[in-house]
Design an enzyme around this catalytic site. Structure first.
Site: not given
Ligand code: LLP
Length: 493
Positions: A332, A393, A420
């Site tokens: 996959e 991450y 912001c």
């Protein structure tokens, strides 16, 4: 006294160790880019001959720019390489493109035309698949908390497989399928205790995470049985379940094939044991995705063929050792197909340079105290709303000046967005020419996977469109949002 040092031509002490000063700031580091991307004679970044400025003029920025031929080539390369490596083991491999990485109807069509299948992870992704008209038999559904509606939708579409994540869910799928008077084709997602990171993998007793059925024993109420075995036993007893086989996915952005191979071996051993114990045949084994790509020049992805051969070797030897016929293998990949096909085009706005004390910045320890170094902030017209990966991450990216070449000296730069939020970083560290100015275009490569898919409307920014370029022409495959889109769901005062 604070002294000031200019480091325009040498490596900046503020730069991370892995980041080298490029010999040529205008050059494209090939592994990070789609095949159709080059600099044209005028020095502009161009894809399939279409210059960045033309894309900007026609579609605006920020913009995701995707190379369709490159997507198709990468999809085909996975299919062909795995088919070849596994031909004598199980007659080839079914490649399910992981739609969570980037999905729209055009992509479903490409996937189908290149002979791949589709992996979805929600009812919404199934809706895209249905809209694109793909045969449900070629679609898989994932998710650790599928709703009854999602399970029903999967059964309505005649899905090729529902990947069941827990004992609870197995019960639910069985009940729904039986009530409909049919059977659900099911794979069981197991956690093989192999967790792979980019550069290494670790094997632990069992995984402390939400996905999958643990293969460790004594984790359930039935003493001695793993959750995985309990699920196999239950699945074989439910009339509503057609148990196709087992599934695992060990992580993402992985380069070394060892982790995939170890997981394959563990699952095959378990599959053989279960087949014998319960007198069943599980004809399928899905080994998930997770193959890494190059985000920066130090990333070294492996060609699909190399991964395929390493995995095939282990499947072949393990099956021989166990004396079983290999199940049909599937994989996959998401990121490794779509990630490098796409760059994000931004326009530069505000620039500023700050001077940073090397000691306080985490840079090399042996720098003299009280010396500061320049770091330039280059603001672009998007940010964490179109690429959340650096924030989520700590992901590293790279960037290049796209609208022109420059002979100016390299300057350590940080590409930031317009949100912001001080953590709104697109590229934490990159050398850009010091003459980069407002109105220049920057391109960030490797943004095909988990960028548009994870995009948001933070600060009411409109999500960018996605343009696919093929045979020298560009077309929108997902249009960018308008202000009207943003206000559409506001129910009024
Ligand atoms: N199969 C399953 C069951 C998965 O959970 C995933 C990714 C894939 C396949 C595809 O993995 P790929 O080949 O694309 O690495 N948002 C994170 C990645 C999350 C991956 C989730 N599952 C990121 O941006 O790095």
């Amino acid at each position: 006294m604070i002294s000031v040092q200019d480091t325009n031509t040498a490596a900046s002490p503020l730069a991370p160790e892995w980041l080298a000063v490029p010999a040529d700031l205008n050059a494209l580091h090939e592994p990070m880019w789609a095949q159709g991307v080059q600099r044209n004679d005028a020095g502009e970044l161009a894809i399939d001959g279409i210059p960045a400025s033309e894309l900007k003029a026609q579609f605006g920025t920020p913009l995701f720019v995707m190379d369709e031929a490159d997507f198709r080539a990468r999809a085909r390369s996975f299919k062909d390489s795995f088919d070849a490596a596994f031909a004598d083991i199980c007659g080839g491999v079914d490649v399910y493109y992981a739609g969570k990485s980037f999905l729209c109807t055009a992509v479903v069509k490409w996937v189908e035309e290149e002979g791949l299948r589709l992996d979805t992870a929600s009812g919404g992704e199934l809706a895209v698949a249905a809209r694109a008209g793909i045969d449900g038999a070629r679609v898989a559904l994932h998710g650790n908390n599928k709703s009854d509606a999602e399970i029903n939708r999967a059964l309505d579409m005649g899905l090729g497989r529902i990947v069941v994540d827990s004992l609870d869910e197995l019960d639910r799928v069985a009940r729904i399928a039986s009530a409909r008077g049919g059977q659900a084709k099911v794979m069981l997602r197991l956690t093989p205790g192999v967790h792979a990171h980019t550069h290494e993998f670790i094997a632990t007793a069992h995984e402390d995470q939400k996905f999958g059925l643990s293969m460790a024993e004594d984790t359930t109420e039935q003493a001695g049985l793993s959750a995985a075995e309990e699920a196999v036993a239950a699945a074989t007893s439910y009339p509503g379940i057609d148990l196709l086989g087992l599934h695992c996915h060990i992580g993402s952005q992985i380069f070394e094939p060892d982790g995939f191979a170890l997981a394959a071996e563990k699952l095959l051993r378990f599959l053989a044991a279960m087949q014998e114990k319960y007198s069943i045949v599980m004809p399928e084994l899905d080994l998930g995705g997770g193959y890494g790509i190059a985000y920066t020049p130090v990333d070294t992805p492996r060609p699909a063929a190399e991964i395929a051969q390493a995995m095939a070797a282990v499947v072949r030897s393990t099956c021989a050792d166990l004396g079983i016929t290999s199940p049909r293998i599937s994989i996959e990949p998401g990121r490794a197909i779509v990630g490098s096909t796409t760059f994000t085009l931004y326009e530069v706005g505000t620039l500023k340079t700050v001077r940073v004390d090397a000691a306080g910045s985490g840079a090399a320890e042996n720098q003299a105290e009280n010396v500061t170094y320049p770091r330039r902030y280059v603001s672009v017209d998007g940010g964490m709303s179109d690429n959340a990966r650096p924030v989520l991450y700590d992901a590293d990216y790279s960037a290049i000046l796209a609208s022109r070449t420059s002979d100016a000296a390299p300057q350590l730069s940080r590409v930031v967005g317009k949100h912001c939020e001080s953590g709104d970083i697109v590229v934490r560290d990159v050398y850009l020419p010091e003459d980069v100015a407002a109105g220049d275009l920057l391109a960030v490569p490797g943004t095909g996977a988990y960028c548009w898919a994870l995009s948001s409307n933070y600060n009411y920014l409109a999500r960018p469109g996605v343009v696919a370029v093929r045979d020298g022409s560009a077309r929108l495959i997902v249009r960018g949002e308008t202000e009207e889109d943003l206000l559409n769901r506001d129910m009024g005062v």
